[in-house]
Design an enzyme around this catalytic site. Structure first.
Site, mmCIF file in Angstrom:
data_model
loop_
_atom_site.group_PDB
_atom_site.id
_atom_site.type_symbol
_atom_site.label_atom_id
_atom_site.label_comp_id
_atom_site.label_asym_id
_atom_site.label_seq_id
_atom_site.Cartn_x
_atom_site.Cartn_y
_atom_site.Cartn_z
ATOM 1 N N TYR A 5 48.575 27.829 3.785
ATOM 2 C CA TYR A 5 49.371 29.029 3.538
ATOM 3 C C TYR A 5 48.742 29.921 2.472
ATOM 4 C CZ TYR A 5 52.740 26.478 6.297
ATOM 5 O OH TYR A 5 53.349 25.796 7.315
ATOM 6 N N LYS A 43 59.777 13.443 8.075
ATOM 7 C CA LYS A 43 58.946 12.460 8.771
ATOM 8 C C LYS A 43 58.940 11.143 7.999
ATOM 9 C CE LYS A 43 55.825 15.731 11.048
ATOM 10 N NZ LYS A 43 54.425 16.154 11.242
ATOM 11 N N HIS A 73 55.578 18.093 2.871
ATOM 12 C CA HIS A 73 54.218 17.716 3.249
ATOM 13 C C HIS A 73 53.772 16.502 2.440
ATOM 14 C CE1 HIS A 73 53.061 21.980 4.832
ATOM 15 N NE2 HIS A 73 53.618 21.233 5.760
ATOM 16 N N ARG A 95 61.860 21.706 9.388
ATOM 17 C CA ARG A 95 61.427 21.543 10.772
ATOM 18 C C ARG A 95 62.650 21.583 11.687
ATOM 19 N NH1 ARG A 95 58.851 17.553 7.639
ATOM 20 N NH2 ARG A 95 56.577 17.774 7.486
ATOM 21 N N ARG A 102 59.179 28.549 9.670
ATOM 22 C CA ARG A 102 58.728 27.635 8.611
ATOM 23 C C ARG A 102 57.454 28.174 7.965
ATOM 24 N NH1 ARG A 102 58.848 22.130 6.973
ATOM 25 N NH2 ARG A 102 56.845 21.072 6.862
ATOM 26 N N HIS A 156 58.981 26.912 14.141
ATOM 27 C CA HIS A 156 57.878 26.595 13.228
ATOM 28 C C HIS A 156 57.259 27.871 12.650
ATOM 29 C CE1 HIS A 156 56.296 22.767 11.953
ATOM 30 N NE2 HIS A 156 55.097 23.296 11.845
#
Length: 292
Positions: free
Chosen positions: A273, A168, A264, A144, A241, A238
């Protein structure tokens, strides 16, 4: 109510390790919820009930709120009521049964492999050397933009060609990168970074024009300018990404491995994806197969 909001924001930031963006969004949603509740006579978190929460969401929907925004608001409300119950501010978690509207998920924008390669331009200018390293690392690792800007020089393990990333919730992961990215990073660290660094640069891997840590807005401009120079549609970090993840799956990578690389928390976030790859395969079939 005001004290509860302040304490909730501190809890999100310090205990849950939520990003500054998430804290701002959730606190803003909770302020909106409590304003709505106050208009109905609620004076404290203990006065909330499921009807108040649903009425608040219904009002936002009537105002034309997007489903994605509604889903976030519902998540913020559930998080707040659960925290209020644990903190002793409410006798029960009234938000637990609150459902979220299912957000419509558009397939992400993905570049072809040759288009991603066209984004990289070789030059001797210190800023452009940095830009090339930024583009290479974004595409090579799928990190990210916030993760990229947070990297320090010490996070690189050039011997093993891996980079330590804090994602995150301050979750740490190790992501590999390839030889092209390594060459771009070597060039940046050898010639580009020393030309911009000063005593206040600390250990930041990527630096801005004044020698401070590179900002996310600058990275977005770098990617957009490179796409425009290559004759590509508007492209964001992004999008790179998304492209990295899709190309990994196209090349036969395991879905779980891609999940780990992207950081994730849920496999469902990575599964989109697979739909992208299927759509690309279907388009190729229609274009190339004589019986399509």
């Amino acid at each position: 109510m005001r004290e509860a909001v302040d304490d909730f924001g501190l809890h999100l930031a310090r205990v849950d390790n939520r990003s500054a963006h998430t804290v701002r969004a959730y606190v803003g949603d909770v302020v909106s919820l409590l304003d709505h509740a106050a208009g109905l006579g609620c004076a404290a978190p203990a006065d909330l009930d499921i009807g108040v929460l649903r009425g608040w969401l219904a009002q936002r929907m009537a105002e034309g709120a997007a489903r994605t925004s509604q889903a976030r608001r519902a998540a913020a409300a559930r998080t707040f009521t659960a925290w209020a119950h644990r903190s002793g501010l409410a006798p029960a978690d009234v938000g637990a049964p609150l459902s979220s509207p299912r957000a419509h998920r558009d397939l992400p924008s993905v570049l072809r492999a040759d288009q991603a390669a066209d984004l990289v331009v070789t030059t001797t200018d210190p800023h452009a050397v940095r830009d090339r390293a930024v583009l290479e690392l974004l595409y090579a690792t799928g990190v990210r933009v916030s993760e990229l800007c947070g990297l320090d020089v010490a996070d690189l393990d050039e011997g093993r060609r891996v980079v330590r990333v804090f994602g995150k919730g301050a979750k740490e992961r190790v992501v590999p990168y390839g030889i092209p990215a390594q060459r771009a990073l070597d060039e940046w660290l050898l010639r580009g970074r020393p030309a911009l660094a000063h005593a206040g640069s600390d250990d930041a891997l990527f630096l801005g024009a004044r020698g401070g840590r590179l900002q996310q807005t600058v990275v977005r401009r770098i990617v957009a300018a490179a796409a425009q120079a290559s004759g590509l549609p508007h492209t964001s970090p992004h999008d790179l990404r998304h492209s990295a993840a899709t190309h990994l799956l196209d090349g036969g990578a395991d879905l779980r491995a891609v999940q780990d690389l992207l950081g994730h928390a849920s496999l469902s976030s990575t599964q989109i994806y697979t739909h992208v790859s299927t759509e690309r395969l279907r388009a190729a079939f229609k274009q190339a197969h004589p019986r399509a």
